[in-house]
Design an enzyme around this catalytic site. Structure first.
Site, short mmCIF file in Angstrom:
data_model
loop_
_atom_site.label_atom_id
_atom_site.label_comp_id
_atom_site.label_asym_id
_atom_site.label_seq_id
_atom_site.Cartn_x
_atom_site.Cartn_y
_atom_site.Cartn_z
N SER A 1 4.01 33.00 -13.37
CA SER A 1 4.37 34.25 -12.71
C SER A 1 5.51 34.03 -11.72
O SER A 1 6.61 33.64 -12.12
CB SER A 1 3.13 34.84 -12.03
OG SER A 1 3.32 36.19 -11.70
N ASP B 1 0.25 42.17 -20.47
CA ASP B 1 0.81 41.80 -19.17
C ASP B 1 2.07 42.60 -18.93
O ASP B 1 2.94 42.69 -19.81
CB ASP B 1 1.12 40.29 -19.17
CG ASP B 1 1.69 39.77 -17.85
OD1 ASP B 1 1.78 40.56 -16.88
OD2 ASP B 1 2.05 38.58 -17.80
N HIS C 1 -2.44 38.82 -17.83
CA HIS C 1 -1.77 38.01 -16.82
C HIS C 1 -2.81 37.16 -16.08
O HIS C 1 -3.92 37.61 -15.79
CB HIS C 1 -1.06 38.93 -15.82
CG HIS C 1 -0.17 38.20 -14.86
ND1 HIS C 1 1.14 37.89 -15.15
CD2 HIS C 1 -0.40 37.70 -13.62
CE1 HIS C 1 1.67 37.24 -14.14
NE2 HIS C 1 0.76 37.12 -13.19
#
Length: 350
Positions: free
Chosen positions: A199, A294, A324
């Site tokens: 991320s 996601d 995610h």
């Protein structure tokens, strides 16, 4: 209260071993699909209803960042008590590295039997540049060390908004330089220092690779980009399609961006949004990983395609039924096998 939470988490882990059809039923709705007809993995569909305070979509964004960190940390402490121990043969120790903002804590994971000239991976955790720490990713980074047969150096970098851009990138540089300078003592090969993260950590890994090339510094050997943020304009299709309901939301991403960047920063700067880089020639080879459910899916795929367009050796994995944050959700069946799969490609370039 803590005992009640531990019992609850234990029961969730047990239930996740049920066949998929039962998990869908327990989720209370039909199996969810995306526009591309991806089907949400039953384990994740069930888990989305039972995440509690670790679910970013449930964050009260009017609270201060420090208060939100405390709430999430307390919830994680209870969950971590039921985490599996690190894989056999993996040990860890903490270092203190000098940085511009003071001392940076770096946790080294090492696998028994590694040579004194082992490859290294500098790992930057996710959390939107604002949340999480090396403890939140402890189990995963230990698993990475085992799977990759690599020394992993997980970094407790400075977080926004107290330390906005480019503080985290500067910490990345400081740790990279420290590994190069102390490679003999650390038992690593200075020519095989790779970078990686999930991320926001994936964003920082891509950005530090671009910045080090621009500054004519030694480049990482390879980059591991797990559902990376690559476009802070948030203009991809998946941002709208999956805006809410799948753990990470569009609203939370905007909140992260506002905390990370100060007024006047260009969101199209390649050191902020690497998808806007005009030339990625000679960038390190990469493994790019995305999840089908996601908000960051499409920008991650777009970055993989951009790297390939500049003839950068790139391996792309989309786990269509995942959400995610999945690398930290080993309790869902299939997750560890998926991690091993993309790690096998990373071993080709690391």
């Amino acid at each position: 209260m803590a005992n009640e939470i531990m019992i609850y988490v234990y029961l969730i882990r047990l239930l996740l071993n049920l066949p998929g059809v039962f998990l869908i039923w327990l989720s209370g709705s039909r199996q969810k699909t995306t526009k591309g007809n991806r089907k949400l993995d039953p384990g994740f569909q069930f888990l989305l209803n039972h995440m509690g305070e670790v679910d970013p979509s449930k964050i009260d964004l009017s609270m201060s960042s420090s208060d939100i960190r405390k709430i999430i940390s307390n919830a994680q402490d209870d969950i971590k008590s039921l985490e599996k121990p690190l894989a056999k043969g993996v040990s860890y120790k903490d270092h203190q590295v000098k940085g511009e903002g003071g001392s940076i804590r770096v946790r080294e994971y090492s696998l028994k039997g590694l040579s004194n000239n082992a490859p290294a991976l500098i790992y930057f955790h996710g959390g939107g540049w604002v949340l999480m720490n090396i403890e939140s990713h402890h189990a995963f980074t230990g698993f990475l060390s085992k799977t990759l047969e690599t020394k992993v150096f997980s970094v407790d970098y400075r977080l926004a908004p107290e330390n906005p851009y480019p503080a985290a990138l500067n910490d990345f540089d400081a740790v990279f330089d420290w590994l190069e300078l102390n490679h003999a003592e650390l038992g690593i090969d200075p020519r095989r220092i790779s970078v990686g993260g999930d991320s926001a950590g994936g964003n920082l890994s891509a950005c530090i690779s671009i910045r080090r090339q621009a500054e004519s510094k030694n480049l990482p050997k390879a980059q591991l980009l797990i559902y990376p943020v690559t476009d802070l304009t948030f203009s991809s299709g998946s941002i709208e399609e999956l805006a809410e309901g799948f753990f990470l939301t569009k609203e939370v991403m905007y909140w992260f961006r506002d905390k990370y960047l100060e007024a006047g920063e260009s969101i199209k700067d390649p050191l902020i949004s690497p998808l806007f880089a005009k030339d990625l020639s000679h960038q390190p080879p990469a493994v790019v990983v995305t999840a089908g459910f996601d908000v960051l899916r499409d920008e991650g795929e777009a970055y993989a395609k951009l790297l390939k367009s500049f003839d950068v050796e790139t391996y792309y994995h989309e786990y269509q039924g995942y959400i995610h944050g999945f690398v930290n959700m080993e309790m869902v069946k299939g997750v560890n096998d998926s991690i091993i799969k993309f790690c096998n490609d990373f071993k080709k370039i690391n």
